[in-house]
Design a protein around this motif. Structure first.
Motif, mmCIF file in Angstrom:
data_model
loop_
_atom_site.group_PDB
_atom_site.id
_atom_site.type_symbol
_atom_site.label_atom_id
_atom_site.label_comp_id
_atom_site.label_asym_id
_atom_site.label_seq_id
_atom_site.Cartn_x
_atom_site.Cartn_y
_atom_site.Cartn_z
ATOM 1 N N GLU A 507 0.872 -1.184 0.000
ATOM 2 C CA GLU A 507 0.000 0.000 0.000
ATOM 3 C C GLU A 507 0.905 1.230 0.000
ATOM 4 N N ASN A 508 0.951 1.946 -1.130
ATOM 5 C CA ASN A 508 1.863 3.101 -1.213
ATOM 6 C C ASN A 508 1.329 4.218 -2.108
ATOM 7 N N ALA A 509 0.014 4.274 -2.305
ATOM 8 C CA ALA A 509 -0.555 5.324 -3.163
ATOM 9 C C ALA A 509 -0.761 6.604 -2.349
ATOM 10 N N PRO A 510 -0.201 7.730 -2.786
ATOM 11 C CA PRO A 510 -0.413 9.005 -2.087
ATOM 12 C C PRO A 510 -1.908 9.351 -2.050
ATOM 13 N N GLY A 511 -2.394 9.750 -0.894
ATOM 14 C CA GLY A 511 -3.781 10.166 -0.769
ATOM 15 C C GLY A 511 -4.758 9.032 -0.508
ATOM 16 N N ASP A 512 -4.281 7.775 -0.521
ATOM 17 C CA ASP A 512 -5.198 6.673 -0.239
ATOM 18 C C ASP A 512 -5.487 6.612 1.261
ATOM 19 N N ILE A 513 -6.559 5.923 1.643
ATOM 20 C CA ILE A 513 -6.908 5.818 3.054
ATOM 21 C C ILE A 513 -5.891 4.943 3.780
ATOM 22 N N SER A 514 -5.820 5.075 5.087
ATOM 23 C CA SER A 514 -4.887 4.302 5.904
ATOM 24 C C SER A 514 -5.519 2.975 6.309
ATOM 25 N N ALA A 515 -4.686 2.085 6.859
ATOM 26 C CA ALA A 515 -5.185 0.804 7.363
ATOM 27 C C ALA A 515 -6.182 1.023 8.498
ATOM 28 N N ALA A 516 -5.907 2.007 9.372
ATOM 29 C CA ALA A 516 -6.807 2.289 10.494
ATOM 30 C C ALA A 516 -8.165 2.775 9.996
ATOM 31 N N THR A 517 -8.153 3.624 8.968
ATOM 32 C CA THR A 517 -9.428 4.105 8.409
ATOM 33 C C THR A 517 -10.212 2.955 7.769
ATOM 34 N N LEU A 518 -9.519 2.095 7.058
ATOM 35 C CA LEU A 518 -10.190 0.949 6.445
ATOM 36 C C LEU A 518 -10.797 0.049 7.520
ATOM 37 N N LEU A 519 -10.039 -0.233 8.577
ATOM 38 C CA LEU A 519 -10.550 -1.078 9.660
ATOM 39 C C LEU A 519 -11.803 -0.474 10.288
ATOM 40 N N HIS A 520 -11.773 0.822 10.544
ATOM 41 C CA HIS A 520 -12.919 1.500 11.142
ATOM 42 C C HIS A 520 -14.145 1.390 10.234
ATOM 43 N N ASN A 521 -13.949 1.578 8.940
ATOM 44 C CA ASN A 521 -15.070 1.492 8.000
ATOM 45 C C ASN A 521 -15.619 0.068 7.894
ATOM 46 N N LEU A 522 -14.729 -0.902 7.889
ATOM 47 C CA LEU A 522 -15.178 -2.294 7.813
ATOM 48 C C LEU A 522 -16.007 -2.664 9.034
ATOM 49 N N GLN A 523 -15.572 -2.222 10.203
ATOM 50 C CA GLN A 523 -16.316 -2.512 11.431
ATOM 51 C C GLN A 523 -17.669 -1.816 11.442
ATOM 52 N N THR A 524 -17.734 -0.639 10.838
ATOM 53 C CA THR A 524 -18.999 0.103 10.768
ATOM 54 C C THR A 524 -19.959 -0.549 9.769
ATOM 55 N N LEU A 525 -19.409 -1.016 8.645
ATOM 56 C CA LEU A 525 -20.234 -1.581 7.577
ATOM 57 C C LEU A 525 -20.642 -3.026 7.836
ATOM 58 N N ALA A 526 -19.915 -3.718 8.714
ATOM 59 C CA ALA A 526 -20.158 -5.142 8.921
ATOM 60 C C ALA A 526 -21.606 -5.396 9.327
ATOM 61 N N ASN A 527 -22.230 -6.365 8.651
ATOM 62 C CA ASN A 527 -23.616 -6.722 8.914
ATOM 63 C C ASN A 527 -23.699 -8.243 9.056
ATOM 64 N N PRO A 528 -23.995 -8.751 10.275
ATOM 65 C CA PRO A 528 -24.034 -10.215 10.467
ATOM 66 C C PRO A 528 -24.984 -10.925 9.510
ATOM 67 N N ARG A 529 -26.002 -10.196 9.032
ATOM 68 C CA ARG A 529 -26.945 -10.807 8.098
ATOM 69 C C ARG A 529 -26.421 -10.789 6.665
ATOM 70 N N ARG A 530 -25.337 -10.067 6.443
ATOM 71 C CA ARG A 530 -24.737 -10.001 5.103
ATOM 72 C C ARG A 530 -23.222 -10.191 5.219
ATOM 73 N N PRO A 531 -22.797 -11.368 5.673
ATOM 74 C CA PRO A 531 -21.352 -11.569 5.869
ATOM 75 C C PRO A 531 -20.588 -11.623 4.551
ATOM 76 N N VAL A 532 -19.541 -10.841 4.459
ATOM 77 C CA VAL A 532 -18.653 -10.831 3.297
ATOM 78 C C VAL A 532 -17.226 -10.955 3.815
ATOM 79 N N GLU A 533 -16.505 -11.966 3.386
ATOM 80 C CA GLU A 533 -15.129 -12.177 3.818
ATOM 81 C C GLU A 533 -14.154 -11.564 2.820
ATOM 82 N N ILE A 534 -13.039 -11.066 3.345
ATOM 83 C CA ILE A 534 -11.917 -10.651 2.503
ATOM 84 C C ILE A 534 -10.832 -11.711 2.641
ATOM 85 N N LEU A 535 -10.517 -12.370 1.528
ATOM 86 C CA LEU A 535 -9.502 -13.416 1.481
ATOM 87 C C LEU A 535 -8.368 -12.931 0.590
#
Length: 587
Positions: A507-535
């Protein structure tokens, strides 16, 4: 009686004893057995009592292959005019799939099974275990302790195919049904395993239990089970053939000598087939490690009352010597293991085979769940990294990382069944205006048309021909967030919805979101009724590997670091195998 003859030169030639053919042997055995059964039945019926008054009829539901036996015993029972609670007792016999009955009873008999059974004879005690899966159904489904018949499982092949298959020798183990990676025979043998559907067949369910034991219960074992489930030819029950696939279809010549069909079936099914095809009996082997019995237990399923009393009275007939005689006549073994004298030339044995310990309580339901989740349709968004990190040669002068992984993923497309839906993205930075990713193929069924080719062919071609951008940074985190949002928004509950990423993990693109921001968004978007895994399959050990593992775990996903493209196929099966333990897979 003539014992010899005189030749042309007047010399006496001793007569040859003619061998009794298999067909004649079988015919004589059937005639003798039928005569004894009629005599036994007539003698017993002549002593029957009389009964006057209203008749109470118990409904007995049975697996179809044993229906002829139970119908005959029901006729005998009804002719006795027994009395229970001041009423005449009778039984009516109906054939139904044991899997269907088990599912209905597991819902405490609230399904659509008509008539509602007062007693049940499935083709295996495994279905009783499934039917008693809840406290309410366990109170409803009560084993009587009566076993009507048994039939051990055998591994079968058409005789011509067996003759040209050295692996089908004098000793054949369960491994012959397994993929080569799990200790099964080499692909070069051309074995075509036709496995009975475990959701409908006790033979398939018992075989699944034993194969899972051979594979093991850890991460590697789940991968082997996924490999088996995705590659084996699952055969559904034939019309009118009970829970087992039709052996008529199985044994029919295919016109090709390149493949050798092999299946798991019951001893009784082979006996019935051989009787109706005396000129082409099947070749069979009892598994070397031991086998399971298809047992036919008598189970009370009513809620009490006079019909239940009639069903209990019928149990006395099922214990009789007359029942045992008719069981043997139809090719089953008695509860004591006694069998008819079958011709042994092609592998059948009247002696009892070595038996494995039956599965423990709950194991059948557990393996059915595993099979179900492995069989769910898959909906994958595949994302390939085409950033500068992927333009690095894997060896001096060799192909780039993108070329190696692209070719590997293209070859892996063959492993996805036609039920799969898939789309393809590539990412680097600013591939589509401000967006770091570009959609090459929209989500849809792999067999579906995409231009002049199928979606499968299009993805294979694009993955194999992909090229990396030598100077493009990687906006991995922004791409993952966009992909996750899309997959959650378009979630389809009848599928397993996953994001699969092939990447260098940079991950090295200038202006892209950080790992912490991605984690926060994933936790906010997570829906137990709509599980989507990242592999993620990550080539090498990037410095951000820990962040990637946290990101995957936030979605119950996983990261697999690899150092060789040869590791990718194994990871594919392990990714599928994770379905068995989700959402509680060990890290």
């Amino acid at each position: 009686m003539t014992t010899g003859r005189t030749g042309a030169a007047g010399r006496y030639r001793p007569g040859r004893k003619r061998r009794l053919s298999t067909a004649l042997f079988t015919l004589l055995a059937a005639v003798i057995a039928a005569t004894l059964l009629v005599a036994l039945g007539a003698r017993t019926i002549s002593a029957r009592a009389t009964c006057a008054g209203q008749t109470t009829t118990a409904q007995v539901v049975v697996s179809s292959e044993i229906e002829p036996v139970i119908q005959r015993l029901a006729t005998y029972f009804n002719s006795q005019h027994r009395q229970v609670d001041g009423r005449c007792a009778a039984v009516a016999v109906h054939a139904a799939s044991a899997a269907t009955v088990a599912a209905d009873l597991a819902r405490s008999g609230t399904g659509k099974l008509r008539p509602a059974p007062d007693a049940w004879i499935p083709d295996s005690a495994l279905w009783v275990d499934v039917a008693r899966g809840s406290p309410a159904s366990a109170r409803l489904v009560q084993p009587s302790g009566i076993m009507v018949a048994e039939s051990p499982l055998v591994i079968a092949m058409p005789r011509p195919a067996a003759a040209r298959t050295p692996a089908f020798g004098s000793s054949v183990g369960w491994q012959i049904l397994a993929p080569a990676s799990a200790g099964g025979p080499a692909k070069a043998l051309g074995l075509n395993v036709q496995f009975p559907d475990p959701t409908q067949s006790a033979a398939g369910l018992a075989g699944l239990v034993e194969l899972k034991r051979l594979f093991g219960y850890g991460r590697a074992g789940r991968g082997e089970m996924a490999s088996f489930a995705l590659n084996v030819q699952v055969v559904h029950p034939g019309t009118g053939a009970g829970a087992l696939p039709s052996l008529d279809t199985f044994a029919r010549p295919s016109g090709s000598s390149d493949t050798a069909p092999i299946t798991l079936t019951s001893e009784q099914a082979v006996v019935a087939y051989d009787r109706s095809h005396p000129g082409q009996p099947l070749a069979v082997r009892y598994p070397a490690q031991g086998t399971f019995q298809l047992s036919y237990p008598y189970v009370l399923t009513g809620k009490g009352g006079v019909t239940q009393a009639a069903a209990k009275a019928f149990g006395g007939v099922l214990r009789s010597s007359y029942a045992d005689a008719y069981v043997r006549y139809e090719g089953f073994r008695t509860p004591a293991g006694s069998a008819s004298a079958w011709p042994a030339a092609y592998g059948l044995s009247s002696a009892g085979p070595h038996l494995l310990t039956p599965p423990g309580p709950g194991q059948a339901g557990k393996e059915l769940h595993a099979w179900h989740v492995l069989g769910l349709g898959s909906r994958f968004l595949a994302i390939n990294d085409v950033s500068a990190a992927m333009a690095t040669p894997v060896a001096p002068g060799g192909p780039t990382l993108e070329q190696v992984l692209g070719r590997t993923s293209a070859a892996g497309m063959q492993r996805f069944p036609d039920s799969t839906q898939m789309g393809l993205w590539v990412f680097a930075s600013h591939l589509a205006g401000a967006l770091p990713y570009h959609q090459l193929v929209p989500m849809g069924p792999l067999p579906g048309q995409f231009g002049l080719v199928t979606r499968r062919q299009a993805i294979q071609h694009l993955a194999a021909m992909g090229r990396a951008f030598p100077h493009a940074p990687a906006a991995l985190y922004g791409t993952l967030l966009a992909a996750y949002k899309q997959m959650v928004a378009s979630y389809q509950p009848q599928y397993v919805n996953d994001i699969i990423v092939l990447t260098a993990g940079v991950e090295n693109a200038p202006g892209d979101i950080s790992a912490a921001t991605l984690l926060h968004n994933l936790q906010t978007l997570a829906n137990p009724r709509r599980p989507v895994e990242i592999l993620m399959v990550v080539f090498g050990m990037p410095k951000d590997l820990g962040d990637l593992q946290q990101i995957a775990r936030a979605t119950n996903g996983k990261v697999w670091p690899v150092t060789s493209a040869a590791q990718v196929p194994q990871i594919f099966y392990r990714a599928f195998g994770r379905r068995i333990c989700q959402p509680h897979c060990p890290r």
